[in-house]
Design a protein around this motif. Structure first.
Motif, PDB file in Angstrom:
ATOM      1  N   PHE A  57      -5.282   3.035  -2.087  1.00 14.95           N
ATOM      2  CA  PHE A  57      -4.334   2.399  -1.174  1.00 14.95           C
ATOM      3  C   PHE A  57      -4.501   2.890   0.255  1.00 14.95           C
ATOM      4  O   PHE A  57      -4.195   2.172   1.199  1.00 14.95           O
ATOM      5  N   ALA A  82      -7.268  -1.792  -3.267  1.00 21.35           N
ATOM      6  CA  ALA A  82      -5.909  -1.667  -3.816  1.00 21.35           C
ATOM      7  C   ALA A  82      -5.941  -1.736  -5.338  1.00 21.35           C
ATOM      8  O   ALA A  82      -5.270  -0.951  -6.017  1.00 21.35           O
ATOM      9  N   VAL A 141       0.106  -6.072  -2.738  1.00 17.33           N
ATOM     10  CA  VAL A 141      -1.014  -6.103  -1.797  1.00 17.33           C
ATOM     11  C   VAL A 141      -1.863  -7.338  -2.064  1.00 17.33           C
ATOM     12  O   VAL A 141      -2.203  -8.083  -1.144  1.00 17.33           O
ATOM     13  N   CYS A 197       0.839  -1.211   0.000  1.00 14.37           N
ATOM     14  CA  CYS A 197       0.000   0.000   0.000  1.00 14.37           C
ATOM     15  C   CYS A 197       0.867   1.251   0.000  1.00 14.37           C
ATOM     16  O   CYS A 197       0.587   2.217  -0.722  1.00 14.37           O
ATOM     17  N   ARG A 215      -4.783   0.394   3.244  1.00 14.85           N
ATOM     18  CA  ARG A 215      -3.751   0.487   4.289  1.00 14.85           C
ATOM     19  C   ARG A 215      -4.377   0.658   5.668  1.00 14.85           C
ATOM     20  O   ARG A 215      -3.932   0.045   6.634  1.00 14.85           O
TER      21      ARG A 215
END
Length: 169
Positions: A136, A131, A97, A89, A140
């Protein structure tokens, strides 16, 4: 992978003898540990190594990483896979990811605690979708929160340190 009903497609779950700490019931056991360790070594990026290393230092660093991963217990492995996903990420690498989340999904057991496994599956799938869409930050945040829960669990399950044992000199 689970079927639409949330059960493993094969209907079978690998059960092998455990070594070290146990996976929580929502995760598969020893057979998956070896697979995750091998895949972690493949997925760890050289981005994590210190820069300005000569080839011998790079080789030593890779050997250190390999030894570190091979010595991890199941819960530490889960945290390490989260680290790889979070790194993906941070570097906006949807492939990294996805690969890390596939490892986490593959380790889920739906015959132990189905509610927990299904909830984790949905979070992993959502994070993977985010993702792949380039969000992201959302992925994350979810992965960081889940990692924190695993670290907290890991800390609670650490064996007590025996302070009466003399130190080696």
């Amino acid at each position: 992978r689970p079927s639409a009903a949330g059960k493993p497609a094969s209907g079978k779950t690998r059960t092998a003898p455990q070594h070290g700490r146990r996976f929580p019931q929502c995760f598969r056991q020893a057979g998956m540990q070896s697979i995750i360790k091998v895949n972690l070594m493949e997925h760890l990026s050289l981005e994590q190594r210190p820069m300005n290393q000569n080839p011998q230092q790079q080789q030593q660093f890779r050997a250190y990483q390999r030894n570190q991963i091979m010595g991890m217990n199941p819960m530490e492995l889960v945290v390490k896979v989260y680290d790889v996903a979070i790194l993906g990420c941070n570097t906006q690498d949807a492939n990294k990811v996805s690969k890390a989340l596939v490892e986490l999904i593959a380790a889920l057991r739906f015959d132990g605690n189905e509610e927990v496994a299904t909830g984790l599956f949905r979070l992993y799938q959502y994070s993977m979708d985010m993702a792949k869409q380039g969000d992201f930050d959302e992925a994350r945040q979810i992965l960081t929160d889940l990692r924190g829960a695993w670290v907290s669990t890991l800390e609670k399950n650490k064996p007590p340190v025996n302070k009466n044992v003399p130190k080696m000199v």
